[in-house]
Design an enzyme around this catalytic site. Structure first.
Site, PDB file in Angstrom:
ATOM      1  N   ARG A   1      53.072  46.493  34.565  1.00 56.36           N
ATOM      2  CA  ARG A   1      54.221  46.710  33.697  1.00 56.36           C
ATOM      3  C   ARG A   1      55.264  45.598  33.818  1.00 56.36           C
ATOM      4  O   ARG A   1      56.056  45.392  32.915  1.00 56.36           O
ATOM      5  CB  ARG A   1      54.902  48.045  34.042  1.00 56.36           C
ATOM      6  CG  ARG A   1      54.099  49.283  33.637  1.00 56.36           C
ATOM      7  CD  ARG A   1      54.034  49.397  32.122  1.00 56.36           C
ATOM      8  NE  ARG A   1      53.329  50.591  31.701  1.00 56.36           N
ATOM      9  CZ  ARG A   1      52.018  50.659  31.502  1.00 56.36           C
ATOM     10  NH1 ARG A   1      51.280  49.589  31.716  1.00 56.36           N
ATOM     11  NH2 ARG A   1      51.454  51.775  31.098  1.00 56.36           N
TER      12      ARG A   1
ATOM     13  N   GLY B   1      41.567  46.921  21.232  1.00 56.17           N
ATOM     14  CA  GLY B   1      41.108  47.125  19.867  1.00 56.17           C
ATOM     15  C   GLY B   1      42.204  47.653  18.962  1.00 56.17           C
ATOM     16  O   GLY B   1      43.115  48.363  19.390  1.00 56.17           O
TER      17      GLY B   1
ATOM     18  N   PRO C   1      42.217  42.245  26.260  1.00 55.61           N
ATOM     19  CA  PRO C   1      41.629  42.602  24.966  1.00 55.61           C
ATOM     20  C   PRO C   1      41.865  44.071  24.651  1.00 55.61           C
ATOM     21  O   PRO C   1      41.603  44.940  25.480  1.00 55.61           O
ATOM     22  CB  PRO C   1      40.135  42.309  25.162  1.00 55.61           C
ATOM     23  CG  PRO C   1      39.916  42.365  26.639  1.00 55.61           C
ATOM     24  CD  PRO C   1      41.191  41.914  27.272  1.00 55.61           C
TER      25      PRO C   1
ATOM     26  N   ASP D   1      43.501  43.986  35.515  1.00 50.93           N
ATOM     27  CA  ASP D   1      44.465  44.753  34.720  1.00 50.93           C
ATOM     28  C   ASP D   1      44.433  46.202  35.188  1.00 50.93           C
ATOM     29  O   ASP D   1      43.668  46.561  36.072  1.00 50.93           O
ATOM     30  CB  ASP D   1      44.235  44.602  33.214  1.00 50.93           C
ATOM     31  CG  ASP D   1      43.068  45.406  32.651  1.00 50.93           C
ATOM     32  OD1 ASP D   1      42.578  46.358  33.301  1.00 50.93           O
ATOM     33  OD2 ASP D   1      42.626  45.085  31.537  1.00 50.93           O
TER      34      ASP D   1
ATOM     35  N   HIS E   1      39.805  50.303  32.981  1.00 47.47           N
ATOM     36  CA  HIS E   1      40.031  50.477  31.545  1.00 47.47           C
ATOM     37  C   HIS E   1      41.330  51.251  31.291  1.00 47.47           C
ATOM     38  O   HIS E   1      41.445  52.013  30.334  1.00 47.47           O
ATOM     39  CB  HIS E   1      38.843  51.190  30.889  1.00 47.47           C
ATOM     40  CG  HIS E   1      38.519  50.668  29.514  1.00 47.47           C
ATOM     41  ND1 HIS E   1      37.545  49.736  29.292  1.00 47.47           N
ATOM     42  CD2 HIS E   1      39.046  50.938  28.300  1.00 47.47           C
ATOM     43  CE1 HIS E   1      37.459  49.466  28.004  1.00 47.47           C
ATOM     44  NE2 HIS E   1      38.377  50.178  27.386  1.00 47.47           N
TER      45      HIS E   1
ATOM     46  N   ARG F   1      41.257  55.003  30.768  1.00 50.51           N
ATOM     47  CA  ARG F   1      40.810  55.550  29.487  1.00 50.51           C
ATOM     48  C   ARG F   1      39.329  55.945  29.480  1.00 50.51           C
ATOM     49  O   ARG F   1      38.828  56.432  28.471  1.00 50.51           O
ATOM     50  CB  ARG F   1      41.077  54.529  28.372  1.00 50.51           C
ATOM     51  CG  ARG F   1      42.552  54.403  28.037  1.00 50.51           C
ATOM     52  CD  ARG F   1      42.842  53.178  27.205  1.00 50.51           C
ATOM     53  NE  ARG F   1      42.491  53.280  25.804  1.00 50.51           N
ATOM     54  CZ  ARG F   1      43.256  53.797  24.842  1.00 50.51           C
ATOM     55  NH1 ARG F   1      44.433  54.309  25.150  1.00 50.51           N
ATOM     56  NH2 ARG F   1      42.872  53.795  23.583  1.00 50.51           N
TER      57      ARG F   1
ATOM     58  N   TYR G   1      31.616  43.863  23.204  1.00 51.79           N
ATOM     59  CA  TYR G   1      30.978  45.150  23.449  1.00 51.79           C
ATOM     60  C   TYR G   1      29.534  45.058  22.985  1.00 51.79           C
ATOM     61  O   TYR G   1      29.240  44.443  21.948  1.00 51.79           O
ATOM     62  CB  TYR G   1      31.663  46.270  22.661  1.00 51.79           C
ATOM     63  CG  TYR G   1      32.934  46.809  23.261  1.00 51.79           C
ATOM     64  CD1 TYR G   1      32.977  47.264  24.573  1.00 51.79           C
ATOM     65  CD2 TYR G   1      34.086  46.905  22.484  1.00 51.79           C
ATOM     66  CE1 TYR G   1      34.144  47.780  25.111  1.00 51.79           C
ATOM     67  CE2 TYR G   1      35.260  47.424  23.016  1.00 51.79           C
ATOM     68  CZ  TYR G   1      35.276  47.860  24.324  1.00 51.79           C
ATOM     69  OH  TYR G   1      36.441  48.369  24.849  1.00 51.79           O
TER      70      TYR G   1
ATOM     71  N   GLY H   1      47.704  49.194  34.857  1.00 55.75           N
ATOM     72  CA  GLY H   1      48.960  49.600  35.466  1.00 55.75           C
ATOM     73  C   GLY H   1      50.036  48.542  35.505  1.00 55.75           C
ATOM     74  O   GLY H   1      51.147  48.807  35.959  1.00 55.75           O
TER      75      GLY H   1
ATOM     76  N   THR I   1      32.470  43.384  28.405  1.00 59.31           N
ATOM     77  CA  THR I   1      32.983  44.649  28.929  1.00 59.31           C
ATOM     78  C   THR I   1      31.821  45.598  29.204  1.00 59.31           C
ATOM     79  O   THR I   1      31.011  45.863  28.311  1.00 59.31           O
ATOM     80  CB  THR I   1      33.980  45.282  27.953  1.00 59.31           C
ATOM     81  OG1 THR I   1      35.111  44.409  27.812  1.00 59.31           O
ATOM     82  CG2 THR I   1      34.464  46.626  28.462  1.00 59.31           C
TER      83      THR I   1
END
Length: 384
Positions: A305, A84, A82, A301, A270, A273, A134, A303, A160
């Site tokens: 790639r 935003g 997810p 999740d 996250h 972040r 949220y 990192g 979350t």
């Protein structure tokens, strides 16, 4: 590439092309992280430092990526995290993600802060969307949003819990990023230098959070500290389908969340972040797997790639892996076509990694496939 858009052979290609196509403020919103972006870089370097040991002469004809997660049979052991305001990456990004989920039968996380209504996303994804909640605007409003998701047909809910306060992200601060977008002279010039994105966005309409309106408008910087243990109990009593709790790094928290009745835990920092001093999520994954036991479902999740990254996370204890920023890089690089190229690349590299390890399905993966981790893993300039 002459005569057409460049192909996205991997996430690095997609990121490089996206950086050239997007205004700086938009690229930095997608690419940036908290503080000095140490945690974001660690997510990448710690995954890269993990070495897989190939096996030979094993019977791997018919190897498949098919897997099971909770009540689902999936064609691949990954989905889309997810995120935003995806339509900032390119107009229609939400629809591209939903259609990819429908075509590939993979889970798609739909954020509370999505730029498309949750009902539309559920429909466009052919029911493969999971709603991410949220706790913003108060606990009653959050419970009401969960009810709305249930009425729209969502079966899986992601709560979350790692954003009690949105962390300041230096790139956003420097660029004056805010929602809705507010432009000064330097930003207007930056947008003018990226006419394809700017004109397409003006034509489609500047993205806004679509699941709120009027006095209930989404405030990106509002406290989300209402996501506490009491709220988890209330939500568990209300939500009848599978409940996944996202943003967990501490093994003790994981054990308590399991005891509270959550159906799965989503291990994540996250994407770096939120807390720049947080550990790399992949390092916590193994600890949480040990704490909750071998059979409890874990999502991961931060990192990821490539398909090899997916295989590493599965071998470290995840049951399902979610792709994050890389899918937005791909969309910004070349829309639905580049997204398809990137997802195909993930599939090809994941299946190749399985065969190289001498196994035929993700269920056979485990920590025995790792070799010694280098003392000085390579460093990255890229953020997660």
């Amino acid at each position: 590439m002459r005569g057409g858009r460049q192909r996205c052979a991997d996430a690095a290609d997609a990121r490089a092309i996206a950086q050239g196509r997007l205004p700086r403020m938009v690229f930095d919103y997608i690419d940036g992280a908290a503080g000095r972006e140490t945690a974001a870089g660690a997510n990448l370097s710690r995954l890269d430092a993990l070495r897989l040991l190939p096996r030979v002469l094993e019977p791997t004809e018919g190897a498949t990526l098919h897997t099971r997660f909770l009540d689902l049979k999936l064609a691949q052991p990954w989905g889309i995290a997810p995120m935003g305001m995806c339509n900032l990456a390119w107009p229609g990004a939400d629809t591209m993600l939903a259609r990819a989920a429908a075509q590939r039968g993979m889970p798609l996380g739909v954020s509370t802060a999505a730029s498309t209504k949750l009902e539309t996303m559920h429909s466009q994804s052919a029911g493969h969307a999971w709603f991410q909640l949220y706790v913003t605007g108060g606990t009653e409003a959050a419970l009401g949003l969960a009810d709305r998701a249930a009425q729209a047909g969502y079966r899986h809910l992601i709560l979350t819990v790692d954003v009690p306060k949105v962390a300041p992200r230096p790139r956003d601060v420097r660029n004056g990023f805010a929602m809705p977008l507010r432009l000064d002279a330097s930003q207007v010039w930056d947008f003018a230098m990226h006419p394809s994105w700017s004109l397409s966005t003006l034509w489609a309409g500047v993205p806004r959070t679509a699941n709120f309106s009027g006095q209930a408008a989404f405030n990106r910087y509002a406290s989300r500290a209402g996501a506490n243990w009491e709220f988890l109990d209330r939500l568990r009593a209300q939500w009848k389908g599978p409940l996944i709790v996202k943003g967990v790094l501490h093994p003790q928290d994981a054990v308590r969340i399991r005891q509270a009745g959550a159906d799965a835990i989503y291990v994540s920092n996250h994407g770096g972040r939120q807390l720049d001093s947080a550990p790399a999520a992949i390092d916590q994954l193994a600890l949480i797997r040990a704490a909750v036991g071998a059979d409890y479902p874990l999502v991961f999740d931060s990192g990821i790639r490539s398909g090899e990254d997916v295989v590493k996370a599965l071998a470290y204890g995840a049951n399902l892996v979610m792709l994050g920023r890389a899918v937005l890089y791909a969309i910004a690089a070349g829309g639905a076509q580049a997204l398809d190229q990137y997802l195909n690349a993930v599939q090809d590299s994941a299946l190749t990694a399985l065969v190289q390890l001498g196994v035929c399905s993700p269920a056979a993966l485990g920590p025995q496939f790792f070799v010694h981790t280098p003392a000085n893993p390579p460093q990255h300039q890229e953020s997660l």
